[in-house]
Write an enzyme that holds these catalytic residues in place. Structure first.
Site, PDB file in Angstrom:
ATOM      1  N   GLY A 337       0.838  -1.201   0.000  1.00 29.26           N
ATOM      2  CA  GLY A 337       0.000   0.000   0.000  1.00 29.26           C
ATOM      3  C   GLY A 337       0.867   1.242   0.000  1.00 29.26           C
ATOM      4  N   GLY A 339       0.080   5.384  -0.479  1.00 33.26           N
ATOM      5  CA  GLY A 339      -0.824   6.490  -0.786  1.00 33.26           C
ATOM      6  C   GLY A 339      -2.297   6.154  -0.678  1.00 33.26           C
ATOM      7  N   SER A 342      -6.128   6.940   4.629  1.00 30.90           N
ATOM      8  CA  SER A 342      -7.106   8.025   4.712  1.00 30.90           C
ATOM      9  C   SER A 342      -6.455   9.374   5.030  1.00 30.90           C
ATOM     10  CB  SER A 342      -8.161   7.684   5.768  1.00 30.90           C
ATOM     11  OG  SER A 342      -7.537   7.442   7.013  1.00 30.90           O
ATOM     12  N   CYS A 344      -3.242  10.041   3.953  1.00 34.25           N
ATOM     13  CA  CYS A 344      -2.051  10.091   3.081  1.00 34.25           C
ATOM     14  C   CYS A 344      -2.219  11.106   1.973  1.00 34.25           C
ATOM     15  CB  CYS A 344      -1.832   8.749   2.403  1.00 34.25           C
ATOM     16  SG  CYS A 344      -1.584   7.429   3.536  1.00 34.25           S
ATOM     17  N   GLY A 379      -6.355   2.533   3.367  1.00 35.98           N
ATOM     18  CA  GLY A 379      -7.497   2.736   2.488  1.00 35.98           C
ATOM     19  C   GLY A 379      -8.749   1.988   2.895  1.00 35.98           C
ATOM     20  N   GLY A 399      -5.742   1.943  10.031  1.00 37.30           N
ATOM     21  CA  GLY A 399      -5.413   3.042  10.935  1.00 37.30           C
ATOM     22  C   GLY A 399      -6.660   3.846  11.259  1.00 37.30           C
ATOM     23  N   ARG A 424      -3.363  11.468  12.742  1.00 40.56           N
ATOM     24  CA  ARG A 424      -2.482  12.152  11.788  1.00 40.56           C
ATOM     25  C   ARG A 424      -1.609  11.160  11.038  1.00 40.56           C
ATOM     26  NH1 ARG A 424       1.517  15.046  16.219  1.00 40.56           N
ATOM     27  NH2 ARG A 424       2.825  13.237  16.649  1.00 40.56           N
ATOM     28  N   GLY A 427       3.524  10.905   7.951  1.00 40.93           N
ATOM     29  CA  GLY A 427       4.277  11.805   7.086  1.00 40.93           C
ATOM     30  C   GLY A 427       3.756  13.231   7.187  1.00 40.93           C
ATOM     31  N   ARG A 439      11.135   7.864   8.037  1.00 40.74           N
ATOM     32  CA  ARG A 439      10.223   6.943   7.352  1.00 40.74           C
ATOM     33  C   ARG A 439       9.884   7.443   5.948  1.00 40.74           C
ATOM     34  NH1 ARG A 439       5.278   4.451  10.543  1.00 40.74           N
ATOM     35  NH2 ARG A 439       3.810   3.977   8.918  1.00 40.74           N
ATOM     36  N   GLU A 507     -25.674   2.588  -6.399  1.00 45.74           N
ATOM     37  CA  GLU A 507     -26.679   1.576  -6.052  1.00 45.74           C
ATOM     38  C   GLU A 507     -26.273   0.804  -4.784  1.00 45.74           C
ATOM     39  OE1 GLU A 507     -28.665  -1.534  -9.081  1.00 45.74           O
ATOM     40  OE2 GLU A 507     -26.680  -2.117  -8.403  1.00 45.74           O
TER      41      GLU A 507
HETATM   42  P1  XMP Z   1      -5.852   4.211   6.849  1.00 45.57           P
HETATM   43  O1  XMP Z   1      -6.547   4.330   5.527  1.00 45.57           O
HETATM   44  O2  XMP Z   1      -6.226   2.988   7.589  1.00 45.57           O
HETATM   45  O3  XMP Z   1      -4.294   4.059   6.475  1.00 45.57           O
HETATM   46  O4  XMP Z   1      -6.012   5.468   7.642  1.00 45.57           O
HETATM   47  C1  XMP Z   1      -3.293   3.806   7.420  1.00 45.57           C
HETATM   48  C2  XMP Z   1      -1.972   3.576   6.719  1.00 45.57           C
HETATM   49  O5  XMP Z   1      -1.546   4.767   6.024  1.00 45.57           O
HETATM   50  C3  XMP Z   1      -0.109   4.779   5.926  1.00 45.57           C
HETATM   51  N1  XMP Z   1       0.335   6.098   6.380  1.00 45.57           N
HETATM   52  C4  XMP Z   1       0.670   7.107   5.567  1.00 45.57           C
HETATM   53  N2  XMP Z   1       0.783   7.154   4.224  1.00 45.57           N
HETATM   54  N3  XMP Z   1       1.385   9.446   4.395  1.00 45.57           N
HETATM   55  C5  XMP Z   1       1.166   8.348   3.632  1.00 45.57           C
HETATM   56  O6  XMP Z   1       1.283   8.418   2.396  1.00 45.57           O
HETATM   57  C6  XMP Z   1       1.290   9.464   5.747  1.00 45.57           C
HETATM   58  O7  XMP Z   1       1.486  10.481   6.396  1.00 45.57           O
HETATM   59  C7  XMP Z   1       0.925   8.222   6.367  1.00 45.57           C
HETATM   60  N4  XMP Z   1       0.787   7.867   7.658  1.00 45.57           N
HETATM   61  C8  XMP Z   1       0.410   6.545   7.633  1.00 45.57           C
HETATM   62  C9  XMP Z   1       0.403   3.655   6.796  1.00 45.57           C
HETATM   63  O8  XMP Z   1       0.805   2.616   5.941  1.00 45.57           O
HETATM   64  C10 XMP Z   1      -0.801   3.294   7.648  1.00 45.57           C
HETATM   65  O9  XMP Z   1      -0.784   1.970   8.105  1.00 45.57           O
END
Ligand code: XMP
Length: 520
Positions: A337, A339, A342, A344, A379, A399, A424, A427, A439, A507
């Site tokens: 994964g 980008g 949520s 990112c 995602g 996350g 947050r 990154g 990271r 739908e």
């Molecule tokens: P969700 O969609 O569950 O995603 O909120 C959590 C995952 O997002 C990654 N992550 C980041 N990716 N910028 C990014 O591009 C960021 O600042 C960032 N922080 C976390 C990470 O893999 C996490 O598990």
């Protein structure tokens, strides 16, 4: 029997992964772009099994992982995840020492034992104790009494914690040490719950068990009501994820740390992970935004050579070459994964990243060849996304879904009468300032300019992890029932996909009604 087979006509519409994804290789697809077809089923959702073997030494009872993010996973979250059968990865945006003690908190968590019970001192007055109960809204009024060194000297029972005795000292009212039944912590053995259960059976009328060490220092309190609740939970379908010594499992993340000359700081990484291993960590994740890179590969190699039995997770990647590279370096599970998260902004800032279902397919096929597991990372917004991700991956990392839980670090905020918690990206400027810049391959010196690849946000508070997981698991089991999959292996085999049009997506959600109550 014809009923159990998929008709050839269906096959031309609803295709298995190895047909569907190559046929759509000109387009990056994510969760909402696809839907799964039903399959003949004799499986009831409640009978489905969710165990997943991530590595030879790491098995989860549910395929759910909370990520190493500083607004999601510290010891409280990791304990809750493991108690539900999953895994928490403790983040590294904190001093190494603190990360070690967070891991210890999980490994030494004895379910049912209150490790730091509220205690009182002999020189306090009963009135002070009553005031404390009122101010801190305690629902109990029996307290262990200790001296200044923490040594147990008695028990203050609820019978004497009454306003009529307010002026009496605790020392006058306590049940003396000699009459207080205790267990040495060594006697708790491998199954503290069973030991405590036996203790309560043997000691009629005693509802509180104090646990002490060889020097009679107080180490914990076990209550009969907690033991009874846990005994009832033992019949639950999804058991806590434990190691061979009956301790909850816990993971921790490390970064590919560099020294002042910009070289990989092998010594520091080895010392850090060595200390984590001493604390019995169950998996270490080398977490970066770009896992198909020399620094991550070299870190994984160093760790694999030094700790060959330690399950290693590495990432993040979205290509087959990335998975193969990390697997060849010694990773056992690869985070897929880039980008998709949520919070990112990598795709916006760097123009890089692959929609998650396509990325998962590409990574999963390379992982199968290399015999490593894929963790679908980022995602995931709803249980249906988890089901789709699990058709290609061995577990998911969420996350955003867990960030609003009580067990996530940070205060609950109230805005216009609604409760929220901070969430947050690692990154984001704020998280990188707190330590995660490496990271994202950004300068670790705060004075230097950095490009943020994540945002700071809030999530609506959503209660306990138990509650959130119960809903997610219900959804996963329901999806498995529709596909006739008794376990996750069968889910991967039976998944048949089709693209969804924009109208098809509309739908899929409630439409043409006035919604009174959400599904949750
Ligand atoms: P969700 O969609 O569950 O995603 O909120 C959590 C995952 O997002 C990654 N992550 C980041 N990716 N910028 C990014 O591009 C960021 O600042 C960032 N922080 C976390 C990470 O893999 C996490 O598990």
């Amino acid at each position: 029997m014809a009923a159990t087979r998929q008709s050839g006509f269906d096959d031309s519409f609803y295709q298995p992964a190895d047909q569907f994804f190559p046929a759509n290789n000109h387009l990056g697809l994510t969760f909402d772009d696809v839907t799964l077809a039903t399959f003949y089923s004799e499986i009831l959702p409640r009978d489905t099994q969710l165990e997943t073997q991530l590595t030879k030494n790491l098995r989860l009872n549910i395929p759910m992982i909370s990520p190493d993010m500083d607004t999601v996973t510290e010891s409280r979250m990791a304990i809750a995840m493991a108690l539900n059968g999953g895994l928490g990865l403790i983040h590294y945006n904190m001093p190494e020492r603190q990360q070690l003690s967070e891991v210890s908190r999980v490994k030494f968590h004895v379910q049912g034992m209150i490790q730091e019970p509220i205690r009182v001192l002999p020189e306090q007055h009963i009135g002070d104790v009553l005031k404390m109960i009122e101010e801190r809204k305690f629902s109990f009024s029996t307290f262990p009494v200790v001296d200044a060194t923490g040594k147990l000297i008695g028990l203050l029972s609820s019978h004497v914690v009454k306003p009529r005795y307010a002026k009496r000292k605790v020392a006058e009212a306590l049940t003396p040490r000699a009459q207080v039944r205790t267990l040495n912590q060594k006697e708790l053995g491998k199954d503290p719950i069973a030991r405590a259960d036996k203790f309560f059976n043997e000691h009629l009328g005693i509802h509180k068990l104090l646990v002490v060490d060889d020097k009679d220092h107080l180490h914990g309190l076990i209550t009969l009501s907690d033991i009874e609740r846990i005994a009832a939970e033992r019949n639950a379908q999804f058991k806590p994820a434990r190691d061979a010594n009956f301790r909850l499992i816990c993971g921790a993340a490390v970064s590919a740390t560099r020294n002042a000359f910009g070289e990989l700081d092998r010594e520091r990484i080895l010392n850090h992970v060595g200390a984590l291993v001493e604390r019995r960590v169950d998996a270490v994740a080398v977490s970066t935004a770009h896992g198909h890179s020399r620094g991550v590969g070299d870190t994984v190699k160093v760790l694999h050579d030094a700790f060959p039995e330690l399950p290693l997770i590495a990432g993040n990647v979205t290509s087959a070459a990335g998975v193969e590279y990390l697997a060849d370096c010694g990773a056992n599970a690869v985070k897929a994964g880039q980008g998709a998260g949520s919070i990112c902004t990598t795709r916006i800032v760097a123009g890089v990243g692959i929609p998650q279902m396509t990325a998962l397919y590409v990574c999963a096929r390379a992982a199968a060849r290399k015999k490593v597991a894929i963790l679908a990372d980022g995602g995931i917004a709803k249980s249906g996304d988890v089901v789709k991700a699990l058709t290609l991956a061995q577990a998911v990392i969420c996350g955003g879904i867990f960030a609003g839980c009580n067990e996530a670090p940070g205060e609950t905020l109230e805005i216009d009468g609604k409760l929220y918690k901070q969430y947050r990206g690692m990154g984001s400027f704020a998280a990188m300032k707190a330590g995660s810049a490496a990271r994202y391959g950004q300068p670790t010196n705060p004075a230097q300019k950095v490009a943020a690849e994540g945002i700071e946000a809030i999530k609506e508070a959503c209660g306990s992890v138990d509650r959130v997981l119960a809903q997610l698991i219900g959804g996963i089991q329901s999806g498995m029932g529709y596909l006739g999959a008794a376990n996750l292996e069968q889910l991967r085999q039976k998944a048949r996909y089709i693209r969804v049009s924009p109208a098809g997506m509309r739908e899929a959600a409630p439409h043409d009604v006035v919604e009174l109550k959400t599904g949750n």
